[in-house]
Design a protein around this motif. Structure first.
Motif, mmCIF file in Angstrom:
data_model
loop_
_atom_site.group_PDB
_atom_site.id
_atom_site.type_symbol
_atom_site.label_atom_id
_atom_site.label_comp_id
_atom_site.label_asym_id
_atom_site.label_seq_id
_atom_site.Cartn_x
_atom_site.Cartn_y
_atom_site.Cartn_z
ATOM 1 N N GLU A 1 40.676 -65.484 -40.682
ATOM 2 C CA GLU A 1 39.909 -65.090 -41.861
ATOM 3 C C GLU A 1 39.438 -63.650 -41.696
ATOM 4 O O GLU A 1 39.120 -63.222 -40.594
ATOM 5 N N PHE B 1 51.250 -68.280 -44.341
ATOM 6 C CA PHE B 1 50.271 -67.326 -43.814
ATOM 7 C C PHE B 1 49.047 -68.025 -43.222
ATOM 8 O O PHE B 1 48.019 -67.395 -43.014
ATOM 9 N N SER B 2 49.155 -69.282 -42.893
ATOM 10 C CA SER B 2 48.011 -70.036 -42.381
ATOM 11 C C SER B 2 47.635 -69.660 -40.947
ATOM 12 O O SER B 2 46.548 -69.994 -40.488
ATOM 13 N N ILE C 1 47.113 -59.163 -46.984
ATOM 14 C CA ILE C 1 47.358 -60.489 -46.417
ATOM 15 C C ILE C 1 46.699 -61.563 -47.280
ATOM 16 O O ILE C 1 47.280 -62.625 -47.518
ATOM 17 N N SER C 2 45.491 -61.284 -47.759
ATOM 18 C CA SER C 2 44.783 -62.242 -48.603
ATOM 19 C C SER C 2 45.594 -62.577 -49.859
ATOM 20 O O SER C 2 45.673 -63.734 -50.271
ATOM 21 N N HIS D 1 51.331 -67.845 -50.732
ATOM 22 C CA HIS D 1 52.111 -68.633 -49.768
ATOM 23 C C HIS D 1 51.186 -69.135 -48.655
ATOM 24 O O HIS D 1 51.294 -68.706 -47.506
ATOM 25 N N ALA D 2 50.287 -70.033 -49.000
ATOM 26 C CA ALA D 2 49.244 -70.488 -48.067
ATOM 27 C C ALA D 2 49.821 -71.002 -46.752
ATOM 28 O O ALA D 2 49.327 -70.664 -45.674
ATOM 29 N N LYS E 1 48.860 -62.461 -50.117
ATOM 30 C CA LYS E 1 49.993 -63.283 -49.677
ATOM 31 C C LYS E 1 49.545 -64.695 -49.319
ATOM 32 O O LYS E 1 50.273 -65.658 -49.557
ATOM 33 N N GLN E 2 48.355 -64.842 -48.747
ATOM 34 C CA GLN E 2 47.846 -66.176 -48.417
ATOM 35 C C GLN E 2 47.644 -67.007 -49.684
ATOM 36 O O GLN E 2 47.878 -68.202 -49.681
ATOM 37 N N ARG E 3 47.186 -66.359 -50.757
ATOM 38 C CA ARG E 3 47.013 -67.092 -52.017
ATOM 39 C C ARG E 3 48.363 -67.509 -52.594
ATOM 40 O O ARG E 3 48.498 -68.576 -53.181
#
Length: 145
Positions: A103, A98-99, A87-88, A94-95, A90-92
């Motif tokens: 955390e 995945f907001s 997930i981390s 597509h912030a 993907k968050q980087r």
């Protein structure tokens, strides 16, 4: 060289596993399966339809009529530390998309990041602590910090 399906006369639904859970055994017996860890005649029988294990070393060993309780590579979503890593990434990439995800900190690797986050927090918040590779909810704690 493709697999050939073998016709089985009067088929019996067979399953085998490397550890036996009563809930699994009960459900499979209700569904008409015979087998389990304790049934030696099935242990070396290639006619079983369902194999219940952690993860297979080789999927090529299964016949076309056989199924396993995991998909290849599924450990990366079943283990919460691996899921957090995926997930981390993907968050980087597509912030915005995945907001909505919380955390995650993998300890002890992210200990300092977690300390900084807790120090910077202006209000009390709830955190979930889950031991690495623990299963079935054992060791999970909700922490108020």
């Amino acid at each position: 060289a493709g697999h050939q399906l073998e016709r089985i006369e009067n088929p019996t639904l067979l399953w085998k596993c490397y550890w036996e859970r009563n809930c699994l055994k009960d459900v499979l017996q209700l569904a008409g399966f015979e087998g389990g860890k304790s049934m030696q005649r099935i242990a070396n029988n290639s006619r079983f339809q369902l194999l219940w294990t952690k993860h297979l070393k080789s999927w090529r060993d299964l016949g076309l009529h056989q199924r396993h309780n995991h998909f290849p590579g599924s450990w990366c979503i079943g283990r919460k530390d691996r899921l957090a890593i995926s997930i981390s990434k993907k968050q980087r990439q597509h912030a915005q998309e995945f907001s909505f995800l919380p955390e995650s900190f993998i300890l002890p690797v992210h200990s300092e990041r977690l300390r900084q986050r807790l120090k910077a927090s202006k209000r009390t918040s709830l955190w979930i602590k889950k031991p690495l590779a623990s299963s079935q909810g054992r060791g999970i704690k909700v922490i108020n910090h």
